[in-house]
Motif scaffolding. Structure first.
Motif, PDB file in Angstrom:
ATOM      1  N   ILE A  16       0.853  -1.204   0.000  1.00  0.00           N
ATOM      2  CA  ILE A  16       0.000   0.000   0.000  1.00  0.00           C
ATOM      3  C   ILE A  16       0.888   1.253   0.000  1.00  0.00           C
ATOM      4  N   ALA A  17       1.932   1.238   0.853  1.00  0.00           N
ATOM      5  CA  ALA A  17       2.812   2.418   0.949  1.00  0.00           C
ATOM      6  C   ALA A  17       3.560   2.638  -0.376  1.00  0.00           C
ATOM      7  N   PHE A  79      -6.686  12.250   8.770  1.00  0.00           N
ATOM      8  CA  PHE A  79      -6.975  10.860   8.419  1.00  0.00           C
ATOM      9  C   PHE A  79      -6.887   9.909   9.609  1.00  0.00           C
ATOM     10  N   SER A  80      -5.974  10.223  10.537  1.00  0.00           N
ATOM     11  CA  SER A  80      -5.759   9.263  11.626  1.00  0.00           C
ATOM     12  C   SER A  80      -5.207   9.985  12.849  1.00  0.00           C
ATOM     13  N   SER A  81      -5.402   9.391  13.999  1.00  0.00           N
ATOM     14  CA  SER A  81      -4.727   9.960  15.175  1.00  0.00           C
ATOM     15  C   SER A  81      -4.244   8.817  16.069  1.00  0.00           C
ATOM     16  N   SER A 233      -6.847   3.875   6.638  1.00  0.00           N
ATOM     17  CA  SER A 233      -6.555   5.277   6.292  1.00  0.00           C
ATOM     18  C   SER A 233      -5.578   5.354   5.123  1.00  0.00           C
ATOM     19  N   LEU A 234      -4.629   4.412   5.053  1.00  0.00           N
ATOM     20  CA  LEU A 234      -3.667   4.451   3.931  1.00  0.00           C
ATOM     21  C   LEU A 234      -4.331   4.023   2.608  1.00  0.00           C
ATOM     22  N   GLU A 239      -6.333   5.510  -2.678  1.00  0.00           N
ATOM     23  CA  GLU A 239      -7.444   5.631  -3.640  1.00  0.00           C
ATOM     24  C   GLU A 239      -7.657   7.084  -4.045  1.00  0.00           C
ATOM     25  N   SER A 240      -7.435   7.997  -3.098  1.00  0.00           N
ATOM     26  CA  SER A 240      -7.610   9.419  -3.450  1.00  0.00           C
ATOM     27  C   SER A 240      -6.552   9.865  -4.456  1.00  0.00           C
TER      28      SER A 240
END
Ligand SMILES: Cc1cc2nc3c(=O)[nH]c(=O)nc-3n(C[C@H](O)[C@H](O)[C@H](O)COP(=O)(O)OP(=O)(O)OC[C@H]3O[C@@H](n4cnc5c(N)ncnc54)[C@H](O)[C@@H]3O)c2cc1C
Length: 490
Positions: A16-17, A79-81, A233-234, A239-240
Protein backbone atom coordinates in the motif's frame (compact mmCIF):
# COMPACT_ATOMS: atom_id res chain seq x y z
CA UNK A 1 5.31 11.12 -22.23
CA UNK A 2 2.83 8.28 -21.65
CA UNK A 3 2.00 7.59 -18.00
CA UNK A 4 4.04 4.70 -16.65
CA UNK A 5 2.18 1.73 -15.25
CA UNK A 6 3.12 0.06 -11.96
CA UNK A 7 1.68 -3.30 -10.97
CA UNK A 8 1.92 -4.22 -7.29
CA UNK A 9 1.42 -7.80 -6.11
CA UNK A 10 -0.06 -7.78 -2.60
CA UNK A 11 -1.77 -5.14 -0.47
CA UNK A 12 0.27 -5.64 2.68
CA UNK A 13 1.36 -2.46 4.46
CA UNK A 14 4.45 -2.15 2.24
CA UNK A 15 2.47 -2.74 -0.95
CA UNK A 16 0.00 0.00 0.00
CA UNK A 17 2.81 2.42 0.95
CA UNK A 18 4.66 1.69 -2.31
CA UNK A 19 1.44 2.31 -4.24
CA UNK A 20 1.08 5.72 -2.56
CA UNK A 21 4.68 6.68 -3.23
CA UNK A 22 4.55 5.64 -6.89
CA UNK A 23 1.20 7.39 -7.42
CA UNK A 24 2.74 10.57 -5.99
CA UNK A 25 5.57 10.15 -8.50
CA UNK A 26 3.03 10.09 -11.33
CA UNK A 27 2.65 6.34 -11.93
CA UNK A 28 -0.67 4.76 -12.74
CA UNK A 29 -0.83 2.11 -10.02
CA UNK A 30 -2.84 -1.10 -9.79
CA UNK A 31 -2.59 -3.34 -6.71
CA UNK A 32 -3.58 -7.01 -6.94
CA UNK A 33 -4.43 -8.69 -3.65
CA UNK A 34 -5.21 -12.38 -3.16
CA UNK A 35 -7.45 -11.79 -0.13
CA UNK A 36 -10.80 -10.03 -0.11
CA UNK A 37 -9.32 -7.27 2.11
CA UNK A 38 -6.12 -5.19 2.25
CA UNK A 39 -3.48 -5.30 5.00
CA UNK A 40 -2.05 -8.84 4.83
CA UNK A 41 -0.72 -9.67 8.29
CA UNK A 42 -2.10 -6.36 9.54
CA UNK A 43 -5.78 -7.29 9.50
CA UNK A 44 -8.76 -7.39 11.86
CA UNK A 45 -11.79 -9.54 12.51
CA UNK A 46 -14.94 -9.69 14.63
CA UNK A 47 -15.79 -12.60 16.85
CA UNK A 48 -19.03 -12.78 18.83
CA UNK A 49 -19.06 -9.13 19.82
CA UNK A 50 -15.27 -8.80 20.18
CA UNK A 51 -13.01 -7.04 17.67
CA UNK A 52 -9.41 -8.18 17.28
CA UNK A 53 -6.42 -6.84 15.41
CA UNK A 54 -5.24 -10.16 14.01
CA UNK A 55 -1.52 -9.44 13.65
CA UNK A 56 0.61 -6.49 14.78
CA UNK A 57 -0.40 -4.85 18.03
CA UNK A 58 2.60 -2.65 18.81
CA UNK A 59 2.81 0.54 16.78
CA UNK A 60 6.10 2.41 16.73
CA UNK A 61 7.58 5.08 14.43
CA UNK A 62 4.23 6.56 13.31
CA UNK A 63 6.20 9.28 11.52
CA UNK A 64 6.67 6.86 8.61
CA UNK A 65 2.88 6.67 8.19
CA UNK A 66 2.48 10.44 8.55
CA UNK A 67 5.17 10.97 5.91
CA UNK A 68 2.92 9.28 3.33
CA UNK A 69 0.12 11.77 3.95
CA UNK A 70 2.52 14.71 3.78
CA UNK A 71 4.00 13.42 0.51
CA UNK A 72 0.50 13.47 -0.92
CA UNK A 73 0.03 17.03 0.32
CA UNK A 74 -2.44 16.04 3.06
CA UNK A 75 -2.55 16.63 6.78
CA UNK A 76 -2.09 13.25 8.54
CA UNK A 77 -4.24 14.41 11.46
CA UNK A 78 -7.28 14.58 9.16
CA UNK A 79 -6.98 10.86 8.42
CA UNK A 80 -5.76 9.26 11.63
CA UNK A 81 -4.73 9.96 15.17
CA UNK A 82 -2.51 8.05 17.55
CA UNK A 83 -2.22 8.17 21.29
CA UNK A 84 1.25 7.95 22.83
CA UNK A 85 1.39 5.34 25.60
CA UNK A 86 2.65 6.39 29.06
CA UNK A 87 3.14 2.78 30.07
CA UNK A 88 4.49 0.90 27.08
CA UNK A 89 4.30 -2.53 28.69
CA UNK A 90 3.64 -4.20 32.02
CA UNK A 91 6.04 -7.03 32.85
CA UNK A 92 5.26 -9.98 35.12
CA UNK A 93 8.00 -12.32 36.36
CA UNK A 94 7.55 -15.74 37.88
CA UNK A 95 9.26 -14.59 41.13
CA UNK A 96 6.46 -12.07 41.72
CA UNK A 97 8.28 -8.99 40.37
CA UNK A 98 6.06 -6.53 38.49
CA UNK A 99 7.42 -3.71 36.38
CA UNK A 100 5.84 -0.89 34.43
CA UNK A 101 7.87 0.10 31.38
CA UNK A 102 7.25 3.84 31.39
CA UNK A 103 7.76 5.75 28.17
CA UNK A 104 9.70 8.38 30.09
CA UNK A 105 13.24 6.95 30.37
CA UNK A 106 13.93 8.66 33.74
CA UNK A 107 10.76 7.21 35.20
CA UNK A 108 11.49 3.78 33.73
CA UNK A 109 15.03 3.74 35.12
CA UNK A 110 13.63 4.70 38.55
CA UNK A 111 10.99 1.95 38.32
CA UNK A 112 13.62 -0.65 37.42
CA UNK A 113 15.75 0.46 40.33
CA UNK A 114 12.81 0.36 42.73
CA UNK A 115 11.57 -3.08 41.67
CA UNK A 116 14.88 -4.88 41.10
CA UNK A 117 17.70 -2.82 42.63
CA UNK A 118 19.42 -2.45 39.25
CA UNK A 119 21.14 0.98 39.30
CA UNK A 120 19.37 3.67 37.28
CA UNK A 121 22.74 4.52 35.76
CA UNK A 122 22.96 1.08 34.08
CA UNK A 123 19.63 1.62 32.35
CA UNK A 124 20.63 5.09 31.19
CA UNK A 125 23.98 3.82 29.92
CA UNK A 126 22.19 1.04 28.09
CA UNK A 127 19.75 3.40 26.40
CA UNK A 128 22.62 5.66 25.39
CA UNK A 129 24.31 2.69 23.74
CA UNK A 130 21.06 1.82 21.98
CA UNK A 131 20.75 5.38 20.70
CA UNK A 132 24.36 5.33 19.52
CA UNK A 133 23.79 2.13 17.52
CA UNK A 134 20.75 3.78 15.95
CA UNK A 135 22.73 6.86 14.94
CA UNK A 136 25.27 4.64 13.15
CA UNK A 137 22.96 2.10 11.56
CA UNK A 138 19.69 3.85 10.70
CA UNK A 139 21.15 5.76 7.79
CA UNK A 140 23.01 2.78 6.28
CA UNK A 141 20.94 -0.27 7.17
CA UNK A 142 17.40 1.07 7.39
CA UNK A 143 16.94 4.04 5.10
CA UNK A 144 18.90 2.96 2.02
CA UNK A 145 19.44 -0.08 -0.12
CA UNK A 146 22.51 -2.12 0.81
CA UNK A 147 22.63 -3.25 -2.80
CA UNK A 148 23.30 0.01 -4.63
CA UNK A 149 26.68 1.53 -5.16
CA UNK A 150 25.15 4.95 -4.48
CA UNK A 151 24.72 3.99 -0.80
CA UNK A 152 28.45 3.44 -0.36
CA UNK A 153 29.50 6.60 -2.21
CA UNK A 154 27.69 8.73 0.29
CA UNK A 155 29.53 10.68 3.02
CA UNK A 156 27.02 9.66 5.71
CA UNK A 157 27.72 5.99 4.95
CA UNK A 158 31.47 6.52 5.03
CA UNK A 159 31.20 8.18 8.46
CA UNK A 160 29.06 5.29 9.72
CA UNK A 161 31.52 2.71 8.40
CA UNK A 162 34.28 4.24 10.54
CA UNK A 163 32.03 3.80 13.58
CA UNK A 164 31.07 0.18 12.79
CA UNK A 165 33.05 -1.32 15.70
CA UNK A 166 30.56 0.45 18.00
CA UNK A 167 27.54 -1.42 16.60
CA UNK A 168 28.50 -4.51 18.61
CA UNK A 169 27.97 -7.02 15.79
CA UNK A 170 30.27 -9.73 17.13
CA UNK A 171 28.57 -10.74 20.34
CA UNK A 172 24.99 -11.79 20.89
CA UNK A 173 22.17 -9.61 22.19
CA UNK A 174 22.21 -11.65 25.39
CA UNK A 175 25.97 -11.43 25.93
CA UNK A 176 25.86 -7.67 25.52
CA UNK A 177 22.85 -7.26 27.80
CA UNK A 178 24.50 -9.39 30.48
CA UNK A 179 27.46 -7.03 30.43
CA UNK A 180 25.22 -4.01 31.08
CA UNK A 181 23.05 -5.40 33.88
CA UNK A 182 23.66 -7.26 37.12
CA UNK A 183 20.04 -8.23 37.46
CA UNK A 184 18.96 -11.16 35.26
CA UNK A 185 15.41 -9.86 35.07
CA UNK A 186 16.58 -6.72 33.29
CA UNK A 187 18.83 -8.70 30.97
CA UNK A 188 15.77 -10.78 30.12
CA UNK A 189 13.66 -7.67 29.58
CA UNK A 190 16.11 -6.30 27.04
CA UNK A 191 16.79 -9.73 25.47
CA UNK A 192 13.14 -9.80 24.49
CA UNK A 193 13.64 -7.06 21.92
CA UNK A 194 15.37 -9.59 19.62
CA UNK A 195 11.94 -11.17 19.19
CA UNK A 196 10.68 -7.92 17.63
CA UNK A 197 12.08 -9.21 14.36
CA UNK A 198 11.64 -12.90 15.12
CA UNK A 199 15.22 -13.62 16.21
CA UNK A 200 16.95 -15.46 19.03
CA UNK A 201 18.65 -13.19 21.61
CA UNK A 202 21.23 -15.91 22.31
CA UNK A 203 22.55 -15.82 18.74
CA UNK A 204 21.38 -12.57 17.10
CA UNK A 205 24.04 -9.84 16.99
CA UNK A 206 23.94 -7.16 19.68
CA UNK A 207 23.38 -4.62 16.92
CA UNK A 208 19.71 -5.44 17.48
CA UNK A 209 20.03 -3.61 20.79
CA UNK A 210 19.10 -0.64 18.65
CA UNK A 211 15.44 -1.69 18.98
CA UNK A 212 14.84 -0.44 22.56
CA UNK A 213 15.85 3.01 21.34
CA UNK A 214 13.03 3.01 18.78
CA UNK A 215 10.48 2.21 21.47
CA UNK A 216 11.91 4.31 24.30
CA UNK A 217 12.94 7.37 22.31
CA UNK A 218 10.25 7.56 19.62
CA UNK A 219 7.56 5.99 21.77
CA UNK A 220 4.84 3.41 21.35
CA UNK A 221 1.38 4.42 20.16
CA UNK A 222 -2.17 3.24 19.95
CA UNK A 223 -4.06 4.23 16.78
CA UNK A 224 -7.48 5.59 17.72
CA UNK A 225 -9.42 3.07 15.63
CA UNK A 226 -7.14 0.13 16.47
CA UNK A 227 -4.18 -1.14 14.44
CA UNK A 228 -6.29 -1.86 11.39
CA UNK A 229 -7.16 1.83 11.04
CA UNK A 230 -3.57 2.31 9.79
CA UNK A 231 -4.50 0.17 6.78
CA UNK A 232 -7.91 1.72 6.15
CA UNK A 233 -6.55 5.28 6.29
CA UNK A 234 -3.67 4.45 3.93
CA UNK A 235 -5.94 2.66 1.45
CA UNK A 236 -8.20 5.73 1.49
CA UNK A 237 -5.19 7.93 0.79
CA UNK A 238 -4.01 5.65 -2.03
CA UNK A 239 -7.44 5.63 -3.64
CA UNK A 240 -7.61 9.42 -3.45
CA UNK A 241 -4.41 9.41 -5.52
CA UNK A 242 -5.97 7.19 -8.18
CA UNK A 243 -4.55 3.81 -7.06
CA UNK A 244 -6.87 0.94 -8.00
CA UNK A 245 -7.07 -2.07 -5.66
CA UNK A 246 -8.19 -5.43 -7.07
CA UNK A 247 -9.19 -7.84 -4.31
CA UNK A 248 -9.69 -11.61 -4.62
CA UNK A 249 -7.03 -11.39 -7.33
CA UNK A 250 -4.21 -13.84 -6.62
CA UNK A 251 -1.43 -13.33 -9.15
CA UNK A 252 -0.42 -16.65 -10.79
CA UNK A 253 2.63 -15.64 -12.77
CA UNK A 254 5.10 -12.88 -13.51
CA UNK A 255 5.65 -12.97 -17.26
CA UNK A 256 9.21 -12.47 -18.43
CA UNK A 257 10.60 -11.59 -21.82
CA UNK A 258 14.35 -12.08 -22.03
CA UNK A 259 14.82 -11.66 -18.28
CA UNK A 260 12.66 -8.55 -18.14
CA UNK A 261 9.41 -8.59 -16.16
CA UNK A 262 6.74 -7.45 -18.59
CA UNK A 263 3.38 -8.47 -17.15
CA UNK A 264 1.46 -10.41 -14.55
CA UNK A 265 -1.11 -13.11 -15.14
CA UNK A 266 -4.21 -13.82 -13.07
CA UNK A 267 -5.94 -16.92 -14.44
CA UNK A 268 -6.31 -16.03 -18.15
CA UNK A 269 -5.93 -12.26 -17.76
CA UNK A 270 -2.58 -10.66 -18.56
CA UNK A 271 -1.77 -7.11 -17.37
CA UNK A 272 1.21 -5.28 -18.81
CA UNK A 273 3.32 -3.03 -16.60
CA UNK A 274 6.43 -0.86 -16.92
CA UNK A 275 7.42 -1.90 -13.44
CA UNK A 276 6.31 -4.79 -11.24
CA UNK A 277 6.66 -4.70 -7.46
CA UNK A 278 6.12 -7.83 -5.41
CA UNK A 279 4.93 -7.34 -1.83
CA UNK A 280 4.41 -11.09 -1.65
CA UNK A 281 6.94 -13.01 0.42
CA UNK A 282 10.06 -13.23 -1.72
CA UNK A 283 10.30 -17.03 -1.29
CA UNK A 284 6.82 -17.54 -2.74
CA UNK A 285 7.36 -14.90 -5.42
CA UNK A 286 10.13 -17.06 -6.91
CA UNK A 287 8.66 -20.47 -6.15
CA UNK A 288 5.12 -19.70 -7.33
CA UNK A 289 5.17 -16.76 -9.74
CA UNK A 290 8.54 -17.48 -11.37
CA UNK A 291 8.55 -21.24 -11.01
CA UNK A 292 9.46 -21.76 -14.68
CA UNK A 293 12.72 -19.83 -14.26
CA UNK A 294 14.65 -21.63 -11.51
CA UNK A 295 17.99 -20.58 -12.98
CA UNK A 296 17.09 -16.97 -12.06
CA UNK A 297 16.51 -17.81 -8.38
CA UNK A 298 18.89 -16.30 -5.80
CA UNK A 299 19.32 -19.78 -4.32
CA UNK A 300 21.49 -18.93 -1.33
CA UNK A 301 19.21 -16.14 -0.21
CA UNK A 302 16.11 -18.31 -0.48
CA UNK A 303 17.74 -20.98 1.70
CA UNK A 304 18.21 -18.70 4.68
CA UNK A 305 16.73 -19.46 8.08
CA UNK A 306 13.28 -17.94 8.55
CA UNK A 307 12.26 -15.80 11.50
CA UNK A 308 10.13 -17.31 14.23
CA UNK A 309 6.37 -17.56 13.95
CA UNK A 310 3.58 -17.16 16.51
CA UNK A 311 0.73 -19.01 18.10
CA UNK A 312 -2.16 -16.73 19.02
CA UNK A 313 -5.31 -17.36 20.98
CA UNK A 314 -7.95 -14.68 20.48
CA UNK A 315 -10.01 -14.92 23.64
CA UNK A 316 -13.16 -13.08 24.53
CA UNK A 317 -12.85 -12.78 28.32
CA UNK A 318 -15.89 -12.35 30.52
CA UNK A 319 -14.21 -10.04 33.02
CA UNK A 320 -12.06 -6.91 33.22
CA UNK A 321 -8.63 -6.92 34.86
CA UNK A 322 -7.58 -3.61 36.42
CA UNK A 323 -3.98 -4.79 36.86
CA UNK A 324 -3.43 -5.34 33.14
CA UNK A 325 -2.41 -2.77 30.54
CA UNK A 326 -2.61 -2.61 26.74
CA UNK A 327 0.65 -4.59 26.39
CA UNK A 328 1.59 -7.20 29.01
CA UNK A 329 4.41 -9.72 29.17
CA UNK A 330 4.48 -12.78 31.43
CA UNK A 331 8.07 -13.97 31.32
CA UNK A 332 9.23 -17.54 31.25
CA UNK A 333 11.35 -18.53 34.26
CA UNK A 334 14.05 -19.93 31.97
CA UNK A 335 14.45 -17.79 28.87
CA UNK A 336 17.39 -19.74 27.44
CA UNK A 337 15.46 -23.02 27.61
CA UNK A 338 12.52 -21.33 25.89
CA UNK A 339 14.67 -20.18 22.96
CA UNK A 340 16.49 -23.52 22.75
CA UNK A 341 13.10 -25.13 22.26
CA UNK A 342 12.10 -22.66 19.54
CA UNK A 343 15.37 -22.63 17.60
CA UNK A 344 17.09 -25.97 18.24
CA UNK A 345 14.20 -28.35 18.90
CA UNK A 346 11.67 -26.47 16.69
CA UNK A 347 9.16 -27.04 19.47
CA UNK A 348 7.31 -25.11 22.19
CA UNK A 349 8.67 -24.85 25.74
CA UNK A 350 6.36 -25.86 28.59
CA UNK A 351 6.77 -22.42 30.23
CA UNK A 352 6.58 -19.95 27.33
CA UNK A 353 6.77 -16.18 27.66
CA UNK A 354 3.22 -14.97 27.08
CA UNK A 355 2.41 -11.66 25.39
CA UNK A 356 -1.07 -10.39 26.18
CA UNK A 357 -2.51 -7.47 24.25
CA UNK A 358 -5.88 -5.99 25.24
CA UNK A 359 -6.96 -3.29 22.80
CA UNK A 360 -10.27 -2.80 24.67
CA UNK A 361 -8.21 -1.05 27.37
CA UNK A 362 -7.89 1.87 24.92
CA UNK A 363 -10.85 1.17 22.67
CA UNK A 364 -13.65 -0.07 24.93
CA UNK A 365 -16.00 -0.94 22.06
CA UNK A 366 -13.60 -3.74 21.06
CA UNK A 367 -15.31 -5.87 23.73
CA UNK A 368 -18.83 -6.12 25.18
CA UNK A 369 -19.45 -4.38 28.49
CA UNK A 370 -17.47 -5.80 31.45
CA UNK A 371 -15.42 -7.95 29.04
CA UNK A 372 -11.96 -7.74 27.45
CA UNK A 373 -10.51 -8.93 24.13
CA UNK A 374 -7.34 -10.90 24.87
CA UNK A 375 -4.82 -11.37 22.08
CA UNK A 376 -2.65 -14.00 23.74
CA UNK A 377 0.53 -14.81 21.84
CA UNK A 378 3.67 -16.90 22.27
CA UNK A 379 6.72 -17.15 20.01
CA UNK A 380 6.96 -20.48 18.22
CA UNK A 381 9.21 -21.89 15.50
CA UNK A 382 8.44 -21.42 11.84
CA UNK A 383 6.40 -24.21 10.30
CA UNK A 384 8.59 -27.08 9.19
CA UNK A 385 5.91 -29.75 9.46
CA UNK A 386 5.55 -30.06 13.24
CA UNK A 387 2.45 -31.71 14.68
CA UNK A 388 0.77 -28.36 15.40
CA UNK A 389 -2.55 -29.79 16.54
CA UNK A 390 -0.77 -31.60 19.35
CA UNK A 391 1.53 -28.65 20.18
CA UNK A 392 -1.41 -26.23 20.32
CA UNK A 393 -3.38 -28.32 22.81
CA UNK A 394 -0.36 -28.50 25.15
CA UNK A 395 0.54 -24.81 24.72
CA UNK A 396 -3.02 -23.69 25.44
CA UNK A 397 -2.97 -25.59 28.73
CA UNK A 398 0.46 -24.22 29.70
CA UNK A 399 -0.59 -20.65 28.94
CA UNK A 400 -3.80 -20.97 30.92
CA UNK A 401 -1.99 -22.49 33.90
CA UNK A 402 0.60 -19.72 33.88
CA UNK A 403 -1.88 -16.83 33.51
CA UNK A 404 -4.27 -18.31 36.08
CA UNK A 405 -1.44 -18.72 38.59
CA UNK A 406 -0.07 -15.20 38.12
CA UNK A 407 -3.42 -13.42 37.93
CA UNK A 408 -5.00 -15.49 40.71
CA UNK A 409 -8.05 -16.40 38.59
CA UNK A 410 -9.11 -19.45 36.62
CA UNK A 411 -8.73 -17.88 33.18
CA UNK A 412 -10.07 -20.92 31.28
CA UNK A 413 -13.50 -20.48 32.85
CA UNK A 414 -13.64 -16.82 31.74
CA UNK A 415 -13.17 -17.58 28.02
CA UNK A 416 -16.50 -17.07 26.25
CA UNK A 417 -15.20 -16.92 22.69
CA UNK A 418 -12.08 -18.31 21.04
CA UNK A 419 -10.19 -18.58 17.78
CA UNK A 420 -6.61 -19.54 16.98
CA UNK A 421 -3.90 -18.46 14.53
CA UNK A 422 -0.86 -20.71 14.13
CA UNK A 423 2.11 -20.88 11.72
CA UNK A 424 0.10 -22.91 9.21
CA UNK A 425 -2.75 -20.40 9.06
CA UNK A 426 -0.34 -17.44 8.97
CA UNK A 427 1.28 -19.09 5.95
CA UNK A 428 -2.00 -19.81 4.18
CA UNK A 429 -3.63 -16.43 4.92
CA UNK A 430 -0.70 -14.21 3.95
CA UNK A 431 1.56 -16.47 1.84
CA UNK A 432 4.37 -16.01 4.32
CA UNK A 433 6.78 -18.92 3.82
CA UNK A 434 6.69 -21.24 6.86
CA UNK A 435 4.40 -18.75 8.59
CA UNK A 436 7.35 -16.66 9.71
CA UNK A 437 6.34 -13.22 10.95
CA UNK A 438 9.34 -11.23 9.75
CA UNK A 439 10.82 -12.92 6.68
CA UNK A 440 14.30 -14.23 7.38
CA UNK A 441 15.78 -14.29 10.89
CA UNK A 442 18.55 -11.96 12.03
CA UNK A 443 20.40 -14.68 13.90
CA UNK A 444 23.82 -13.90 12.50
CA UNK A 445 25.84 -10.75 12.01
CA UNK A 446 25.60 -10.89 8.22
CA UNK A 447 21.80 -11.19 8.12
CA UNK A 448 21.27 -7.58 7.01
CA UNK A 449 23.52 -8.16 4.00
CA UNK A 450 21.99 -11.54 3.17
CA UNK A 451 18.38 -10.35 3.10
CA UNK A 452 16.98 -10.12 -0.43
CA UNK A 453 17.45 -6.73 -2.12
CA UNK A 454 14.54 -4.49 -3.12
CA UNK A 455 15.26 -5.32 -6.75
CA UNK A 456 15.78 -8.68 -8.47
CA UNK A 457 19.41 -9.04 -9.50
CA UNK A 458 18.67 -11.21 -12.55
CA UNK A 459 15.31 -9.86 -13.71
CA UNK A 460 14.85 -6.33 -15.01
CA UNK A 461 11.84 -4.28 -13.88
CA UNK A 462 11.09 -6.56 -10.93
CA UNK A 463 11.22 -4.97 -7.47
CA UNK A 464 10.36 -6.10 -3.95
CA UNK A 465 8.96 -4.50 -0.81
CA UNK A 466 7.75 -5.88 2.52
CA UNK A 467 8.93 -7.82 5.50
CA UNK A 468 10.77 -10.58 3.62
CA UNK A 469 13.22 -8.20 1.91
CA UNK A 470 15.53 -5.37 2.93
CA UNK A 471 15.43 -3.77 5.50
CA UNK A 472 13.25 -6.43 7.19
CA UNK A 473 9.97 -7.11 8.97
CA UNK A 474 7.75 -5.09 11.26
CA UNK A 475 5.57 -2.15 10.22
CA UNK A 476 8.25 0.59 10.37
CA UNK A 477 10.76 -1.38 8.29
CA UNK A 478 8.10 -2.42 5.79
CA UNK A 479 7.26 1.27 5.34
CA UNK A 480 10.95 1.99 4.82
CA UNK A 481 11.15 -0.76 2.19
CA UNK A 482 8.40 1.10 0.29
CA UNK A 483 10.47 4.26 0.43
CA UNK A 484 13.65 2.52 -0.75
CA UNK A 485 11.92 0.70 -3.58
CA UNK A 486 10.01 3.69 -4.91
CA UNK A 487 13.15 5.86 -4.84
CA UNK A 488 15.01 3.11 -6.70
CA UNK A 489 12.29 2.81 -9.34
CA UNK A 490 12.17 6.56 -9.86
C1 LIG B 1 0.85 -12.26 14.71
C2 LIG B 1 1.75 -11.14 14.23
C3 LIG B 1 2.16 -10.18 15.13
C4 LIG B 1 2.98 -9.14 14.69
N1 LIG B 1 3.30 -8.14 15.57
C5 LIG B 1 3.88 -7.01 15.10
C6 LIG B 1 3.92 -5.83 15.90
O1 LIG B 1 3.43 -5.81 17.03
N2 LIG B 1 4.51 -4.72 15.37
C7 LIG B 1 5.02 -4.70 14.10
O2 LIG B 1 5.53 -3.66 13.67
N3 LIG B 1 4.97 -5.80 13.32
C8 LIG B 1 4.40 -6.94 13.77
N4 LIG B 1 4.25 -8.03 12.96
C9 LIG B 1 4.91 -8.03 11.65
C10 LIG B 1 4.13 -7.22 10.62
O3 LIG B 1 2.79 -7.58 10.66
C11 LIG B 1 4.68 -7.50 9.25
O4 LIG B 1 6.08 -7.31 9.20
C12 LIG B 1 4.04 -6.61 8.19
O5 LIG B 1 2.67 -6.40 8.40
C13 LIG B 1 4.28 -7.28 6.85
O6 LIG B 1 3.81 -6.46 5.83
P1 LIG B 1 4.16 -6.75 4.33
O7 LIG B 1 4.02 -5.47 3.60
O8 LIG B 1 5.44 -7.48 4.21
O9 LIG B 1 3.00 -7.67 3.76
P2 LIG B 1 2.16 -8.89 4.32
O10 LIG B 1 1.37 -8.44 5.48
O11 LIG B 1 2.98 -10.10 4.43
O12 LIG B 1 1.13 -9.04 3.12
C14 LIG B 1 1.45 -9.57 1.88
C15 LIG B 1 0.19 -9.54 1.05
O13 LIG B 1 0.45 -10.13 -0.21
C16 LIG B 1 -0.70 -10.87 -0.57
N5 LIG B 1 -0.30 -11.88 -1.55
C17 LIG B 1 0.50 -12.95 -1.37
N6 LIG B 1 0.62 -13.65 -2.51
C18 LIG B 1 -0.13 -13.01 -3.45
C19 LIG B 1 -0.40 -13.23 -4.81
N7 LIG B 1 0.10 -14.27 -5.50
N8 LIG B 1 -1.22 -12.36 -5.46
C20 LIG B 1 -1.74 -11.29 -4.82
N9 LIG B 1 -1.53 -11.04 -3.51
C21 LIG B 1 -0.72 -11.87 -2.84
C22 LIG B 1 -1.14 -11.50 0.73
O14 LIG B 1 -2.48 -11.94 0.66
C23 LIG B 1 -0.94 -10.33 1.69
O15 LIG B 1 -2.09 -9.52 1.77
C24 LIG B 1 3.44 -9.10 13.36
C25 LIG B 1 3.01 -10.09 12.46
C26 LIG B 1 2.15 -11.08 12.89
C27 LIG B 1 1.66 -12.11 11.89
Amino acid sequence: MPVKKALIIGAGIAGIATAIRLAVKGYQVNVFEANSYPGGKLSEFEQEGFRFDAGPSLFTMPQYVDELFRLAGKNPAEFSSYQKLDVVCRYFYEDGTRLNAYADPEKFAAEINQQTGEPEASVKKYLKNSSNIYSITSHVFLEQSLHRLKTYLNWGTVQSVFRFPQIDAFRSVHKANESFFKDERITQLYDRYATYNGSNPYSAPATLNVIPHLEQHYGAYFPEGGMYSIVTSLVKLAESLGVVFHYNSPVDEIILEKQTAKAIRIKDDVMLGDVIVSNMDVWFTYHRLLKDHPRLFPKKILKQERSSSALIFYWGINKQFAGLHLHNIFFSADYRAEFDHIWQQKAIYHDPTVYLNISSKYKPDDAPQSCENWFTMINVPANTGQNWDKLIVAARQHILTKLSRILGQDIGSLIISESILDPRSIESKTSSYQGSLYGTSSNNQFAAFLRHANKASQIKNLYFCGGSVHPGGGIPLCLLSAKIVSDWIA
